[in-house]
Design a protein around this motif. Structure first.
Motif, PDB file in Angstrom:
ATOM      1  N   SER A 149       0.829  -1.205   0.000  1.00 24.46           N
ATOM      2  CA  SER A 149       0.000   0.000   0.000  1.00 24.46           C
ATOM      3  C   SER A 149       0.866   1.257   0.000  1.00 24.46           C
ATOM      4  N   ASP A 150       1.909   1.242   0.826  1.00 22.74           N
ATOM      5  CA  ASP A 150       2.821   2.388   0.882  1.00 22.74           C
ATOM      6  C   ASP A 150       3.560   2.560  -0.437  1.00 22.74           C
ATOM      7  N   GLU A 151       4.079   1.460  -0.964  1.00 25.29           N
ATOM      8  CA  GLU A 151       4.866   1.506  -2.197  1.00 25.29           C
ATOM      9  C   GLU A 151       4.035   1.946  -3.398  1.00 25.29           C
ATOM     10  N   LEU A 152       2.778   1.494  -3.450  1.00 25.96           N
ATOM     11  CA  LEU A 152       1.930   1.767  -4.607  1.00 25.96           C
ATOM     12  C   LEU A 152       1.003   2.964  -4.393  1.00 25.96           C
ATOM     13  N   HIS A 153       1.091   3.573  -3.211  1.00 25.63           N
ATOM     14  CA  HIS A 153       0.339   4.793  -2.897  1.00 25.63           C
ATOM     15  C   HIS A 153      -1.166   4.605  -3.028  1.00 25.63           C
ATOM     16  N   VAL A 154      -1.676   3.525  -2.412  1.00 24.21           N
ATOM     17  CA  VAL A 154      -3.117   3.275  -2.386  1.00 24.21           C
ATOM     18  C   VAL A 154      -3.557   3.043  -0.949  1.00 24.21           C
ATOM     19  N   ASN A 155      -4.860   2.884  -0.767  1.00 22.77           N
ATOM     20  CA  ASN A 155      -5.453   2.766   0.558  1.00 22.77           C
ATOM     21  C   ASN A 155      -5.481   1.345   1.078  1.00 22.77           C
ATOM     22  N   GLU A 156      -5.503   1.277   2.404  1.00 24.74           N
ATOM     23  CA  GLU A 156      -5.906   0.076   3.105  1.00 24.74           C
ATOM     24  C   GLU A 156      -7.290   0.400   3.650  1.00 24.74           C
ATOM     25  N   VAL A 157      -8.044  -0.613   3.998  1.00 28.07           N
ATOM     26  CA  VAL A 157      -9.372  -0.371   4.559  1.00 28.07           C
ATOM     27  C   VAL A 157      -9.190   0.154   5.971  1.00 28.07           C
ATOM     28  N   GLY A 158      -9.787   1.313   6.251  1.00 33.49           N
ATOM     29  CA  GLY A 158      -9.643   1.941   7.557  1.00 33.49           C
ATOM     30  C   GLY A 158     -10.990   2.243   8.190  1.00 33.49           C
ATOM     31  N   ILE A 159     -10.955   3.100   9.200  1.00 33.13           N
ATOM     32  CA  ILE A 159     -12.166   3.441   9.949  1.00 33.13           C
ATOM     33  C   ILE A 159     -13.240   4.031   9.043  1.00 33.13           C
ATOM     34  N   GLU A 160     -12.849   4.839   8.065  1.00 27.14           N
ATOM     35  CA  GLU A 160     -13.843   5.462   7.187  1.00 27.14           C
ATOM     36  C   GLU A 160     -14.664   4.412   6.457  1.00 27.14           C
ATOM     37  N   GLU A 161     -14.015   3.343   5.997  1.00 26.03           N
ATOM     38  CA  GLU A 161     -14.716   2.303   5.254  1.00 26.03           C
ATOM     39  C   GLU A 161     -15.406   1.304   6.195  1.00 26.03           C
ATOM     40  N   GLU A 162     -14.760   0.989   7.311  1.00 26.17           N
ATOM     41  CA  GLU A 162     -15.275  -0.038   8.209  1.00 26.17           C
ATOM     42  C   GLU A 162     -16.271   0.496   9.228  1.00 26.17           C
ATOM     43  N   GLY A 163     -16.091   1.729   9.621  1.00 27.81           N
ATOM     44  CA  GLY A 163     -16.874   2.239  10.734  1.00 27.81           C
ATOM     45  C   GLY A 163     -16.171   1.878  12.032  1.00 27.81           C
ATOM     46  N   LEU A 164     -16.387   2.660  13.047  1.00 23.71           N
ATOM     47  CA  LEU A 164     -15.693   2.478  14.323  1.00 23.71           C
ATOM     48  C   LEU A 164     -15.998   1.118  14.943  1.00 23.71           C
ATOM     49  N   PHE A 165     -17.272   0.690  14.912  1.00 20.49           N
ATOM     50  CA  PHE A 165     -17.638  -0.582  15.534  1.00 20.49           C
ATOM     51  C   PHE A 165     -16.879  -1.745  14.906  1.00 20.49           C
ATOM     52  N   ASP A 166     -16.881  -1.827  13.564  1.00 22.40           N
ATOM     53  CA  ASP A 166     -16.181  -2.927  12.893  1.00 22.40           C
ATOM     54  C   ASP A 166     -14.682  -2.854  13.129  1.00 22.40           C
ATOM     55  N   LYS A 167     -14.118  -1.651  13.152  1.00 21.86           N
ATOM     56  CA  LYS A 167     -12.680  -1.505  13.380  1.00 21.86           C
ATOM     57  C   LYS A 167     -12.315  -2.053  14.758  1.00 21.86           C
ATOM     58  N   ILE A 168     -13.114  -1.722  15.762  1.00 17.69           N
ATOM     59  CA  ILE A 168     -12.853  -2.233  17.116  1.00 17.69           C
ATOM     60  C   ILE A 168     -13.076  -3.744  17.153  1.00 17.69           C
ATOM     61  N   ALA A 169     -14.162  -4.217  16.537  1.00 20.01           N
ATOM     62  CA  ALA A 169     -14.458  -5.648  16.522  1.00 20.01           C
ATOM     63  C   ALA A 169     -13.348  -6.434  15.840  1.00 20.01           C
ATOM     64  N   ASN A 170     -12.730  -5.844  14.811  1.00 20.00           N
ATOM     65  CA  ASN A 170     -11.675  -6.536  14.084  1.00 20.00           C
ATOM     66  C   ASN A 170     -10.455  -6.819  14.942  1.00 20.00           C
ATOM     67  N   VAL A 171     -10.262  -6.066  15.992  1.00 16.13           N
ATOM     68  CA  VAL A 171      -9.149  -6.313  16.907  1.00 16.13           C
ATOM     69  C   VAL A 171      -9.290  -7.701  17.527  1.00 16.13           C
ATOM     70  N   PHE A 172     -10.530  -8.135  17.712  1.00 12.01           N
ATOM     71  CA  PHE A 172     -10.791  -9.404  18.379  1.00 12.01           C
ATOM     72  C   PHE A 172     -11.103 -10.548  17.419  1.00 12.01           C
ATOM     73  N   ARG A 173     -11.170 -10.267  16.149  1.00  6.93           N
ATOM     74  CA  ARG A 173     -11.483 -11.291  15.158  1.00  6.93           C
ATOM     75  C   ARG A 173     -10.217 -11.979  14.670  1.00  6.93           C
ATOM     76  N   LYS A 174     -10.392 -13.197  14.175  1.00  5.56           N
ATOM     77  CA  LYS A 174      -9.299 -13.869  13.483  1.00  5.56           C
ATOM     78  C   LYS A 174      -9.054 -13.119  12.187  1.00  5.56           C
ATOM     79  N   ARG A 175      -7.876 -13.252  11.626  1.00  6.07           N
ATOM     80  CA  ARG A 175      -7.514 -12.502  10.420  1.00  6.07           C
ATOM     81  C   ARG A 175      -8.488 -12.772   9.271  1.00  6.07           C
ATOM     82  N   GLY A 176      -8.887 -14.000   9.055  1.00  6.90           N
ATOM     83  CA  GLY A 176      -9.826 -14.311   7.977  1.00  6.90           C
ATOM     84  C   GLY A 176     -11.154 -13.589   8.160  1.00  6.90           C
ATOM     85  N   ASP A 177     -11.658 -13.572   9.390  1.00 10.98           N
ATOM     86  CA  ASP A 177     -12.909 -12.864   9.679  1.00 10.98           C
ATOM     87  C   ASP A 177     -12.743 -11.371   9.437  1.00 10.98           C
ATOM     88  N   GLU A 178     -11.606 -10.829   9.850  1.00 13.74           N
ATOM     89  CA  GLU A 178     -11.322  -9.403   9.657  1.00 13.74           C
ATOM     90  C   GLU A 178     -11.295  -9.057   8.165  1.00 13.74           C
TER      91      GLU A 178
END
Length: 106
Positions: free
Chosen positions: A44-73
């Protein structure tokens, strides 16, 4: 409208990003997702594009993702970008196989 591409590496990701740019997508419209967080950050840094962040996920999903397995996230991130649950599962499986997903979303 989403354009989704599965690629093998950074070179192919760059080509798809350039293709999306030619279609009128800006860097703010393009997302790169990889299974490995470090690989995703580096590309993402090298190619100057986005990662999915709070704007796309919303605060609830972003917090929930901390506790999810990577596949679920990852599936949650795909769905937050407008993909269906079935599409999210399909693309998460591609990530499990070492591929990278590039998404253009307007």
């Amino acid at each position: 409208m989403e354009n989704v591409y599965v690629v093998e590496n950074g070179v192919q990701a760059k080509a798809k990003i350039e293709q999306l740019a030619a279609l009128g997508y800006t860097k703010d419209d393009i997302y790169l997702i990889a299974h490995d967080k470090k690989r995703m950050d580096d590309l993402s840094d090298e190619l100057h594009v986005n990662e999915v962040g709070i704007e796309e996920e919303g605060l609830f999903d972003k917090i929930a993702n901390v506790f999810r397995k990577r596949g679920d996230e990852l599936r949650s991130q795909f769905e937050n970008l407008g993909l269906t649950q079935a599409e999210a599962e399909k693309y998460e499986e591609e990530l499990d196989n070492g591929r990278v997903v590039v998404i253009g979303k307007k």
